[in-house]
Design a protein around this motif. Structure first.
Motif, PDB file in Angstrom:
ATOM      1  N   ALA A   1       0.839  -1.198   0.000  1.00 39.91           N
ATOM      2  CA  ALA A   1       0.000   0.000   0.000  1.00 39.91           C
ATOM      3  C   ALA A   1       0.871   1.243   0.000  1.00 39.91           C
ATOM      4  O   ALA A   1       2.073   1.195   0.299  1.00 39.91           O
ATOM      5  N   GLN A   2       0.240   2.349  -0.349  1.00 47.20           N
ATOM      6  CA  GLN A   2       0.904   3.650  -0.281  1.00 47.20           C
ATOM      7  C   GLN A   2      -0.149   4.707   0.031  1.00 47.20           C
ATOM      8  O   GLN A   2      -1.253   4.673  -0.511  1.00 47.20           O
ATOM      9  N   VAL A   3       0.218   5.621   0.921  1.00 45.73           N
ATOM     10  CA  VAL A   3      -0.671   6.725   1.269  1.00 45.73           C
ATOM     11  C   VAL A   3      -0.209   7.954   0.497  1.00 45.73           C
ATOM     12  O   VAL A   3       0.956   8.368   0.616  1.00 45.73           O
ATOM     13  N   ILE A   4      -1.099   8.529  -0.300  1.00 41.75           N
ATOM     14  CA  ILE A   4      -0.745   9.671  -1.143  1.00 41.75           C
ATOM     15  C   ILE A   4      -1.511  10.910  -0.706  1.00 41.75           C
ATOM     16  O   ILE A   4      -2.553  10.831  -0.047  1.00 41.75           O
ATOM     17  N   ARG A   5      -0.980  12.066  -1.081  1.00 43.45           N
ATOM     18  CA  ARG A   5      -1.646  13.342  -0.808  1.00 43.45           C
ATOM     19  C   ARG A   5      -2.696  13.599  -1.885  1.00 43.45           C
ATOM     20  O   ARG A   5      -2.398  13.519  -3.082  1.00 43.45           O
ATOM     21  N   THR A   6      -3.891  13.922  -1.463  1.00 40.34           N
ATOM     22  CA  THR A   6      -4.975  14.194  -2.406  1.00 40.34           C
ATOM     23  C   THR A   6      -5.747  15.433  -1.953  1.00 40.34           C
ATOM     24  O   THR A   6      -5.511  15.977  -0.870  1.00 40.34           O
ATOM     25  N   VAL A   7      -6.684  15.863  -2.775  1.00 38.96           N
ATOM     26  CA  VAL A   7      -7.593  16.976  -2.449  1.00 38.96           C
ATOM     27  C   VAL A   7      -8.984  16.379  -2.275  1.00 38.96           C
ATOM     28  O   VAL A   7      -9.464  15.639  -3.142  1.00 38.96           O
ATOM     29  N   ALA A   8      -9.605  16.666  -1.175  1.00 34.75           N
ATOM     30  CA  ALA A   8     -10.918  16.102  -0.875  1.00 34.75           C
ATOM     31  C   ALA A   8     -11.914  16.426  -1.987  1.00 34.75           C
ATOM     32  O   ALA A   8     -11.937  17.543  -2.513  1.00 34.75           O
TER      33      ALA A   8
END
Length: 393
Positions: free
Chosen positions: A294-301
């Protein structure tokens, strides 16, 4: 005979002139300073000099100075290493009692008995991420584990279970990541268990170290290390890939950017020995739902994104119906792949909407597979070229 007064005066003037000239010469010619070499620490850590990053005597082919049958005598008898407890110097092949020791790199290896350990000092860069690559397998019928520790470091010790048959015909090769906290560190491999037979314990071979650069996302791809091109050392003569232990966090994972969040390992494979869709490396999900990354990425809600990736088979005797499940946001995508063992692959993609400023992207194999050659060695689908792109509003 007495000199005339004029001659005597000339002699005195000549002596005075010579003395004056010598004094002037001594005043000009100052002593030349002798360069003093920089002090060398009394216990300077040795540096890996092997092209593959092997530690000093990392493949244990330089024999100990004193051995009683197979038992190494003396803490410092094995060049490059400090030993504690019951440590044996063994050769690969059939053993007394019907055992067979698989030594994949060279001829010799270490066998760590109950509570025994082998350690070596290395030079590292504070704050940098490193991966230790090593071969390990069990030597007795019971479950065995190999404990890996680096001190000082920012990573706690970890136990690598060597009981699962990922590769039935040889020792498995593993990688473990740590983050350095000082310029010198001690790498230690130990057997945390105690068995009735003091000699029972894991086999250790081919220990290498590699510094791993930090991957970053780009404006075109929010996934870090999307093609798995940054990873641990892979030995040129190894055909089994490198297993990445479970429960590895992003900060210390031997696969930078990725979390090994499953109960069992995933395999890091190279194009020299496996079928890789693109580049030099990829990941094989070898243990069904127990083998996930898995990888946690930065996103925009509330913004939409597209996740794309490639699945295939490693051309390593893994046949049958494969199924990779991908998760992003609140969307799940199942990608089937029918493997004929020829190394084919196929692309897949889907759209998801981020629920917040962090989104977890996860992949695992839905089915369990073993190689048709032995029916025991675990294998599975290959994952490569993971990409997350923001979509226009």
């Amino acid at each position: 005979m007495e000199l005339p007064r004029g001659a005597l005066l000339l002699v005195l003037l000549a002596v005075a002139a010579a003395a004056s000239s010598a004094g002037a010469t001594l005043a000009v010619k100052a002593p030349v300073p002798v360069p003093v070499p920089a002090p060398v620490p009394a216990h300077a850590p040795p540096q890996p000099k092997d092209a593959e990053g092997l530690l000093i005597n990392g493949n244990f082919e330089t024999a100990p100075r004193k051995v009683n049958k197979t038992l190494i005598v003396g803490r410092h008898s094995l060049p490059g290493w400090t030993l504690r407890g019951h440590v044996e110097y063994v050769s690969g092949g059939p053993q007394p009692g019907g055992m067979f020791f698989a030594v994949p790199h060279g001829v010799h290896a270490l066998r760590l008995g109950g509570r025994a350990s082998a350690s070596q000092n290395v030079s590292v860069r504070p704050g940098a991420l490193y991966a230790l690559t090593f071969a390990a397998t069990r030597t007795c019928a019971q479950d065995e584990a190999l404990r890996v520790a680096v001190a000082p470091s920012l990573s706690p010790p970890a136990d690598v279970a060597v009981r699962t048959l990922y590769s039935a015909d040889t020792a498995d090769t593993w990688a473990w990541g740590f983050r350095a906290s000082s310029a010198a560190a001690q790498v230690t491999f130990s057997n945390p268990g105690v068995q009735e037979d003091a000699s029972c314990g894991p086999l250790l071979d081919a220990v290498a170290i590699k510094e791993l650069p930090t991957p970053y996302p780009t404006k075109d791809n929010l996934i870090k290390n999307e093609g798995f091109e940054i990873g641990p050392q892979v030995f040129k003569n190894s055909t089994v890939g490198v297993l990445l232990p479970p429960k590895q966090k992003d900060a210390t994972s031997p696969l930078p950017g990725w979390i090994i969040e499953s109960l069992k390992a995933v395999r890091f494979i190279d194009a020299a020995h496996f079928s890789v869709p693109a580049g030099k490396y990829a990941v094989e999900l070898v243990a069904g739902r127990e083998s996930a990354i898995a990888q946690v990425i930065r996103t925009v809600a509330n913004r939409a994104y597209n996740l794309s990736f490639v699945v295939g088979d490693a051309k390593n005797g893994c046949h049958g119906s494969m199924l990779v499940e991908a998760f992003a946001g609140n969307v799940t995508q199942k990608v089937p792949f029918e493997s004929a063992g020829n190394g084919g692959f196929k692309p897949a993609s889907f759209r998801f909407v981020a629920a917040g400023v962090r989104t977890r992207v996860t992949f695992y194999s839905s089915y369990y597979h073993t190689k048709v050659s032995d029916g025991v060695s675990l294998c599975g689908p290959v994952l490569d070229q993971v990409k997350v792109q923001p979509l226009k509003a």
